[in-house]
Scaffold this motif. Sequence first.
Motif, PDB file in Angstrom:
ATOM      1  N   GLU A   1       0.837  -1.191   0.000  1.00  0.00           N
ATOM      2  CA  GLU A   1       0.000   0.000   0.000  1.00  0.00           C
ATOM      3  C   GLU A   1       0.876   1.246   0.000  1.00  0.00           C
ATOM      4  OE1 GLU A   1      -3.435   2.139   2.730  1.00  0.00           O
ATOM      5  OE2 GLU A   1      -2.627   0.174   3.257  1.00  0.00           O
ATOM      6  N   LYS A   2       0.577   2.157  -0.900  1.00  0.00           N
ATOM      7  CA  LYS A   2       1.300   3.416  -0.935  1.00  0.00           C
ATOM      8  C   LYS A   2       0.885   4.284   0.231  1.00  0.00           C
ATOM      9  CE  LYS A   2       2.248   3.970  -5.861  1.00  0.00           C
ATOM     10  NZ  LYS A   2       2.092   4.866  -7.003  1.00  0.00           N
ATOM     11  N   SER A   3       1.825   5.022   0.754  1.00  0.00           N
ATOM     12  CA  SER A   3       1.503   5.957   1.816  1.00  0.00           C
ATOM     13  C   SER A   3       0.590   7.043   1.273  1.00  0.00           C
ATOM     14  CB  SER A   3       2.788   6.587   2.359  1.00  0.00           C
ATOM     15  OG  SER A   3       2.485   7.678   3.194  1.00  0.00           O
ATOM     16  N   ILE A   4      -0.416   7.428   2.079  1.00  0.00           N
ATOM     17  CA  ILE A   4      -1.335   8.457   1.611  1.00  0.00           C
ATOM     18  C   ILE A   4      -0.631   9.800   1.474  1.00  0.00           C
ATOM     19  CG2 ILE A   4      -3.387   7.330   2.522  1.00  0.00           C
ATOM     20  CD1 ILE A   4      -3.323   9.240   4.863  1.00  0.00           C
ATOM     21  N   THR A   5       0.505   9.959   2.120  1.00  0.00           N
ATOM     22  CA  THR A   5       1.212  11.231   1.984  1.00  0.00           C
ATOM     23  C   THR A   5       1.730  11.430   0.570  1.00  0.00           C
ATOM     24  OG1 THR A   5       3.260  10.209   2.785  1.00  0.00           O
ATOM     25  CG2 THR A   5       1.871  11.291   4.412  1.00  0.00           C
ATOM     26  N   VAL A   6       1.946  10.337  -0.162  1.00  0.00           N
ATOM     27  CA  VAL A   6       2.371  10.440  -1.559  1.00  0.00           C
ATOM     28  C   VAL A   6       1.304  11.170  -2.369  1.00  0.00           C
ATOM     29  CG1 VAL A   6       2.938   9.108  -3.636  1.00  0.00           C
ATOM     30  CG2 VAL A   6       3.797   8.375  -1.414  1.00  0.00           C
ATOM     31  N   TYR A   7       0.062  10.999  -1.976  1.00  0.00           N
ATOM     32  CA  TYR A   7      -1.070  11.564  -2.695  1.00  0.00           C
ATOM     33  C   TYR A   7      -1.513  12.918  -2.128  1.00  0.00           C
ATOM     34  CZ  TYR A   7      -2.007   7.220  -5.255  1.00  0.00           C
ATOM     35  OH  TYR A   7      -1.928   6.141  -6.086  1.00  0.00           O
ATOM     36  N   SER A   8      -0.706  13.514  -1.275  1.00  0.00           N
ATOM     37  CA  SER A   8      -1.157  14.719  -0.587  1.00  0.00           C
ATOM     38  C   SER A   8      -1.401  15.885  -1.533  1.00  0.00           C
ATOM     39  CB  SER A   8      -0.146  15.122   0.489  1.00  0.00           C
ATOM     40  OG  SER A   8       1.113  15.432  -0.088  1.00  0.00           O
ATOM     41  N   LYS A   9      -0.819  15.849  -2.753  1.00  0.00           N
ATOM     42  CA  LYS A   9      -1.057  16.897  -3.743  1.00  0.00           C
ATOM     43  C   LYS A   9      -1.928  16.412  -4.907  1.00  0.00           C
ATOM     44  CE  LYS A   9       3.201  19.415  -2.681  1.00  0.00           C
ATOM     45  NZ  LYS A   9       4.452  19.996  -3.213  1.00  0.00           N
ATOM     46  N   PHE A  10      -2.478  15.227  -4.766  1.00  0.00           N
ATOM     47  CA  PHE A  10      -3.358  14.653  -5.785  1.00  0.00           C
ATOM     48  C   PHE A  10      -4.637  15.483  -5.852  1.00  0.00           C
ATOM     49  CE2 PHE A  10      -6.444  11.026  -6.722  1.00  0.00           C
ATOM     50  CZ  PHE A  10      -6.123  10.958  -8.065  1.00  0.00           C
ATOM     51  N   ASP A  11      -4.961  16.027  -7.015  1.00  0.00           N
ATOM     52  CA  ASP A  11      -6.063  16.982  -7.107  1.00  0.00           C
ATOM     53  C   ASP A  11      -7.271  16.477  -7.892  1.00  0.00           C
ATOM     54  OD1 ASP A  11      -4.776  17.006  -9.538  1.00  0.00           O
ATOM     55  OD2 ASP A  11      -4.703  19.173  -9.737  1.00  0.00           O
ATOM     56  N   PHE A  12      -7.356  15.177  -8.129  1.00  0.00           N
ATOM     57  CA  PHE A  12      -8.541  14.625  -8.783  1.00  0.00           C
ATOM     58  C   PHE A  12      -9.682  14.518  -7.773  1.00  0.00           C
ATOM     59  CE2 PHE A  12     -11.118  10.774  -9.571  1.00  0.00           C
ATOM     60  CZ  PHE A  12     -11.728  11.169 -10.751  1.00  0.00           C
TER      61      PHE A  12
END
Length: 445
Positions: A107-118
């Motif tokens: 599982e990827k850390s959710i912090t990787v997605y902290s700038k995910f804007d979808f």
Amino acid sequence: MEKLGKTIKIVGIFFLLFGFVQTTNAQFLKKLGKRAEKAAERAVERRVDKETTEKTDQVLDSILEPGSKGNGQGGNPIPQSTEPNTSGSSSGGGTSDGNSGMGQTAEKSITVYSKFDFVPGDKIMFFDDFANDFIGDFPSKWNTNAGGEIITMGDSPQKWLELKSGYNIYYVPDVPKLPEEYTIEFDIGAVGLDRQTSSTAQLRVTLSDDDKFKEGTNYAYAEIPFCQYAAIGVTVENRINGKREIRSTVKADLRDEILDMPHVSIAANKQRFRLWINEVKYLDVPRLLPAGAVLHTVKFHMNNFKDGKEKVFITNLKVAEGGVDLRRKLISEGKISTNAILFESGSANLKPQSMGVIRQISQVLQQEASMKLKIVGHTDADGNDASNMELSKKRADAVKNALVSVYNVSSDRLMTEGKGETEPVGDNGTADGKAQNRRVEFIKQ
């Protein structure tokens, strides 16, 4: 004598290489399917010959084809599920895009997605994880001019639609007529790829004014590459009134991602078209789509894959109306409800793709310094009432924890509540209805 000596050396090198191929081949097959070996797999494939490819195909066939008799090496095929997916029966509301059960994935850390804007749409129009379809059948909520079947991977209950590659072969889900603003999400699986996979092997996602098996007079599509020997970019193209206005390829190296069940997200906002693969945005074209809701149909098309060897699957297709900025709605109305916050099936573990919405909530709280929010979790009706109530509260807590730990929101500005299955907004007897009921609300206090 000198020529004889050279000949002996050449023969010796040949047997040394042959032994290396056999050893490497055995190691490769033993580790097939492990995510940690993906990079090594490509390196091995560059060194081994046709024998390795043939043995790999045998193993893949034993995994993927219902009723397979084995891999020809005395091993047993991985069992195939023959029952409908019941993973939600004890999950208390699963997840709107389920568990993708192909291989071992970290599982990827959710912090990787902290700038995910979808931000997915908030009104579900279509959802299909094939839970109500039987293994080996073509899914009941899709159409095609070729063929395809539902399969499972190993002992995972997750179901996938195996697509076929060919000229003018289309897969058309029964999505209602598309509005001007909507989002599309799905998961991809792929096996059998190697250094011989064509540079033109691509999965095309098309938006079209034709609801059958033609490109149409007006259309736009994105092509996702599957080539493994070189980095092939993501291509986008359109036709407006039969005239091509845009065709371009954006540089991208998706070789590792495509082997690891990527999640694809698409947002259509009037003429604007955006595409993400996992957390990365690859396309953002402001005027790709014709004005008005002209492109009303979603289609999938595979091109230039080796039949029987290179296999591509999709699952968890979700189409939702909206995808608009939730920040203004929360500020103006004081309440929003979203299906875009996703959890692992039967748990309160956030899926990284949820961070687009959570990020927007954090921005509202940053701007409105005095605002406090109640976070309310809801589930579908699968499972028992008490478990669902507990799970919904844990999921609300998980959203709060993400706001606090990732975006530094003060915890005293957030309260949580779980309502389980007590306030449905959709029919729990259908996949669409269940997906609508699995939601999170944010209420201004």
